[in-house]
Design a protein around this motif. Structure first.
Motif, short mmCIF file in Angstrom:
data_model
loop_
_atom_site.label_atom_id
_atom_site.label_comp_id
_atom_site.label_asym_id
_atom_site.label_seq_id
_atom_site.Cartn_x
_atom_site.Cartn_y
_atom_site.Cartn_z
N LYS A 39 41.22 107.50 93.87
CA LYS A 39 41.35 107.96 95.25
C LYS A 39 40.99 109.44 95.36
O LYS A 39 40.33 109.86 96.30
CB LYS A 39 42.77 107.72 95.77
CG LYS A 39 42.97 108.15 97.20
CD LYS A 39 44.38 107.85 97.68
CE LYS A 39 44.57 108.31 99.12
NZ LYS A 39 45.93 108.03 99.59
N THR A 42 37.21 109.90 95.13
CA THR A 42 36.59 109.45 96.38
C THR A 42 36.75 110.48 97.49
O THR A 42 35.88 110.62 98.34
CB THR A 42 37.23 108.10 96.82
OG1 THR A 42 37.01 107.14 95.79
CG2 THR A 42 36.65 107.60 98.12
N LEU A 88 48.90 108.58 96.43
CA LEU A 88 48.28 107.25 96.42
C LEU A 88 48.64 106.44 97.65
O LEU A 88 47.85 105.62 98.11
CB LEU A 88 48.71 106.51 95.15
CG LEU A 88 47.96 105.26 94.77
CD1 LEU A 88 46.46 105.51 94.69
CD2 LEU A 88 48.46 104.75 93.42
#
Length: 144
Positions: A39, A42, A88
């Motif tokens: 994550k 990204t 997250l």
């Protein structure tokens, strides 16, 4: 937009509780770190201000879970993993899908965790640097 610090900190405390449980399962802990790293990569552009800190947090968490580095207090690794769990979660205090503002609370928590464990991270960084120098020396002496 004003952040509700109490709400963010309450959510973080829940993330730390989850971290304590997850740390008992090496596979879950490793997957959590891997998912959070994915994550982060990204969304690296939005995390530019804390990227270096995150790399260090990911490194110590990974090395701890793998058993390579255990010279960190349990409360510090719980805080680090709690911060990664908070990061997250897509539906934390400010949902991550909210344009521009989605990572503000995550950055706040990651900075808070970093400040809490900075002395432990400095020790980890010294250990990691020594590992790299050792490997470089071994590799260098093997070729000469």
């Amino acid at each position: 937009m004003r952040l509700n610090r109490k709400k963010i900190l309450d959510f973080f405390k829940k993330s730390e509780s989850r971290a304590t449980l997850i740390l008992n399962d090496k596979s879950k802990a490793s997957n959590t770190i891997k998912d959070a790293l994915g994550k982060a990569i990204t969304n690296k552009g939005e995390l530019e201000g804390v990227w270096g800190k995150m790399v260090l947090l990911f490194g110590v968490a990974k090395d701890y879970v793998n058993g390579d580095y255990t010279e960190i207090p349990k409360r510090s690794i719980v805080a680090i993993l709690g911060g990664l769990i908070y990061f997250l979660s897509p539906l934390d205090v400010v949902p991550d899908f909210v344009p521009i503002l989605g990572f503000i609370d995550d950055i706040f928590i990651l900075n808070l965790v970093y400040k809490q464990v900075i002395k432990d991270l400095e020790k980890y960084k010294a250990w990691k640097d020594a590992q790299i120098k050792f490997i470089d020396n071994v590799d260098g002496s093997a070729t000469t």
